[in-house]
Scaffold this motif. Structure first.
Motif, PDB file in Angstrom:
ATOM      1  N   LYS A 191       2.189   2.081  -3.417  1.00 22.95           N
ATOM      2  CA  LYS A 191       1.232   2.214  -4.129  1.00 22.95           C
ATOM      3  C   LYS A 191       0.841   1.266  -5.315  1.00 22.95           C
ATOM      4  O   LYS A 191       0.587   1.624  -6.612  1.00 22.95           O
ATOM      5  CB  LYS A 191       1.296   3.655  -4.918  1.00 22.95           C
ATOM      6  CG  LYS A 191       1.184   4.690  -3.874  1.00 22.95           C
ATOM      7  CD  LYS A 191       1.638   6.104  -4.790  1.00 22.95           C
ATOM      8  CE  LYS A 191       1.598   7.231  -3.790  1.00 22.95           C
ATOM      9  NZ  LYS A 191       2.003   8.529  -4.300  1.00 22.95           N
ATOM     10  N   LYS A 197      -5.395   2.091  -1.243  1.00 23.23           N
ATOM     11  CA  LYS A 197      -5.856   2.231   0.112  1.00 23.23           C
ATOM     12  C   LYS A 197      -7.254   1.646   0.579  1.00 23.23           C
ATOM     13  O   LYS A 197      -7.480   1.356   1.799  1.00 23.23           O
ATOM     14  CB  LYS A 197      -5.664   3.600   0.437  1.00 23.23           C
ATOM     15  CG  LYS A 197      -4.457   4.160   0.161  1.00 23.23           C
ATOM     16  CD  LYS A 197      -4.398   5.626   0.677  1.00 23.23           C
ATOM     17  CE  LYS A 197      -3.072   6.140   0.472  1.00 23.23           C
ATOM     18  NZ  LYS A 197      -3.067   7.673   0.624  1.00 23.23           N
ATOM     19  N   VAL A 241       0.785  -1.134  -0.087  1.00 23.57           N
ATOM     20  CA  VAL A 241       0.071   0.004   0.145  1.00 23.57           C
ATOM     21  C   VAL A 241       0.810   1.222  -0.107  1.00 23.57           C
ATOM     22  O   VAL A 241       0.558   2.334  -0.866  1.00 23.57           O
ATOM     23  CB  VAL A 241      -1.136   0.088   1.210  1.00 23.57           C
ATOM     24  CG1 VAL A 241      -1.694   1.287   1.404  1.00 23.57           C
ATOM     25  CG2 VAL A 241      -1.961  -1.224   1.045  1.00 23.57           C
ATOM     26  N   LYS A 242       1.937   1.040   0.763  1.00 25.14           N
ATOM     27  CA  LYS A 242       2.863   2.307   0.949  1.00 25.14           C
ATOM     28  C   LYS A 242       3.585   2.581  -0.470  1.00 25.14           C
ATOM     29  O   LYS A 242       3.912   3.840  -0.866  1.00 25.14           O
ATOM     30  CB  LYS A 242       3.785   2.123   2.002  1.00 25.14           C
ATOM     31  CG  LYS A 242       4.991   3.347   1.912  1.00 25.14           C
ATOM     32  CD  LYS A 242       4.324   4.536   2.462  1.00 25.14           C
ATOM     33  CE  LYS A 242       5.293   5.750   2.694  1.00 25.14           C
ATOM     34  NZ  LYS A 242       6.111   5.981   1.381  1.00 25.14           N
ATOM     35  N   LEU A 276       0.038   0.822   8.913  1.00 21.77           N
ATOM     36  CA  LEU A 276      -0.235   2.058   8.129  1.00 21.77           C
ATOM     37  C   LEU A 276      -0.794   3.459   8.940  1.00 21.77           C
ATOM     38  O   LEU A 276      -0.159   4.186   8.751  1.00 21.77           O
ATOM     39  CB  LEU A 276      -1.298   1.657   7.324  1.00 21.77           C
ATOM     40  CG  LEU A 276      -1.048   0.733   6.009  1.00 21.77           C
ATOM     41  CD1 LEU A 276      -2.534   0.284   5.213  1.00 21.77           C
ATOM     42  CD2 LEU A 276      -0.044   1.186   5.055  1.00 21.77           C
TER      43      LEU A 276
END
Length: 415
Positions: free
Chosen positions: A218, A222, A215-216, A248
């Motif tokens: 991308k 999210k 997620v960080k 997160l």
């Protein structure tokens, strides 16, 4: 006259070289005494490729372009052949034909067998450009299995390999893989967590860290967690999603998720490694757990730097007060030597470094020579240093009065 005679002889030998018989003036074939026909030309003329016309400079025929297997003179460049419309073999359908290389689709049974060596080799060199050659394989619908296979192999590997896996997924996304492939791959990982836990008990926490890192980076949206809210029945999948959500939230508070797995052992600064080894020794002196110290030393992934650990351990003994640190460090070094974590060479280099710096250490610790001699003797008795290394231990001699009744004489004594 002689030149003319030679030319006539050369011409007749050239004409008669292919014949087996020669005729006399009567027309009868002339033969030798054994009934064989005498050759009219030398044997080397039969296989000679030079011109027999009697003219020229004796160079090869056709400029070297003749002979079997020869496609022309050296250096000749062939251009594209123009299609002749009047050629009887001319086919109008082939004029606009385009030829392309077709890669057959990879079979499902060969998927893991083909990709596993590629990922394991990537763990060794760490070059994502080499793994991007996966785009040359016709993976088809199995492309979503690439992240799953890489993460599954990284679960059983080191922390540095997990960092390489996160980088690999980020580099492959958009080139070889789509975001949809990555999402479906993590969906399969969450479903197969009960099986992965059997081999790797900490798999839920590790998969959660992979999800948070994705997620960080991308490569996961999210909103990935929204599809699982209130729909997860598996305990392990719920633990993985909770771990990712917590990381997160901590990332919003300042935690660097891009450094979640840490840096590989050889890539870290020396000062950081020394600091971590010192903290490891202090923690061991508080807990006394040899196995925990062994695990922490393994996770540093610097077997070539274990001599620093030996050096810091001995210096900590020299600077300590009391026998507790002395005995615990001696026990730890013997345990690490027996378990082959610290090799003989690294142990020797650590002791030799202490021998070289003992003069400077003695400035701050006056009894350093005496404590070092005792520690070296105990180490030799424990069996993890050799006799030669023990004999190299320096000793400091000093002058002192033996007693007042010795007439003021000095006596050299080592202590």
């Amino acid at each position: 006259l002689k030149a003319k005679a030679k030319r006539r002889l050369r011409k007749t030998s050239s004409r008669d070289s292919g014949r087996g018989d020669s005729f006399s003036d009567n027309g009868d074939p002339s033969r030798g005494t054994n009934g064989t026909v005498p050759p009219t030309s030398p044997k080397n003329k039969l296989l000679d490729r030079k011109s027999r016309a009697g003219k020229g400079r004796g160079l090869p025929k056709k400029g070297g372009a003749g002979g079997k297997g020869v496609w022309g003179p050296p250096g000749e460049v062939y251009d594209l052949e123009e299609v002749d419309v009047k050629d009887p073999n001319y086919d109008e359908a082939q004029e606009n034909c385009v030829y392309e290389t077709v890669v057959p689709p990879l079979e499902e049974g060969d998927f893991e067998k083909t990709l596993t060596p590629i990922v394991q080799e990537y763990f060794e060199h760490g070059d994502t450009n080499e793994v991007e050659l996966l785009g040359e394989l016709n993976l088809g619908s199995m492309s979503s299995g690439v992240p799953m296979l890489a993460v599954s192999l990284a679960l059983e590997a080191k922390a540095s390999h997990r960092e390489l896996t996160s980088r690999l997924l980020m580099d492959l996304c958009g080139r070889v893989l789509s975001r949809r492939d990555v999402e479906s791959s993590f969906d399969k990982l969450l479903r197969e967590l009960p099986d992965l836990v059997l081999d790797t008990p900490g798999a839920p926490q590790l998969v959660g860290q992979f999800i948070a890192r994705a997620v960080k980076d991308k490569i996961l949206s999210k909103n990935y967690f929204d599809g699982y809210k209130g729909r997860v029945d598996c305990v392990h999948a719920r633990a993985a999603l909770d771990r990712a959500a917590v990381l997160l939230k901590m990332g919003m508070g300042g935690l660097r998720i891009d450094n979640l797995w840490g840096t590989g052992g050889g890539q870290r600064p020396v000062t950081q490694l020394v600091r971590e080894m010192t903290l490891l020794l202090k923690e061991y002196l508080l807990s006394g757990d040899n196995k925990e110290a062994e695990r922490c030393l393994r996770e540093l992934e610097v077997p070539h730097f274990h001599h620093e650990f030996v050096y810091e351990a001995i210096v900590m003994v020299l600077e300590s007060k009391g026998e507790k640190t002395f005995k615990m460090v001696l026990q730890l070094l013997k345990f690490l030597w027996v378990s082959s974590i610290i090799t003989v060479d690294q142990m020797r280099r650590g002791y030799e470094r202490v021998y070289m710096d003992i003069a400077e250490i003695n400035i701050d610790v006056p009894r350093a020579y005496f404590i070092l001699e005792q520690f070296v003797d105990k180490s030799f008795s424990a069996g993890f240093i050799c006799e030669k290394l023990r004999d190299l231990c320096p000793s400091r001699g000093r002058k002192r009065f033996v007693s007042e009744g010795d007439g003021g004489r000095f006596k050299l004594e080592s202590y």
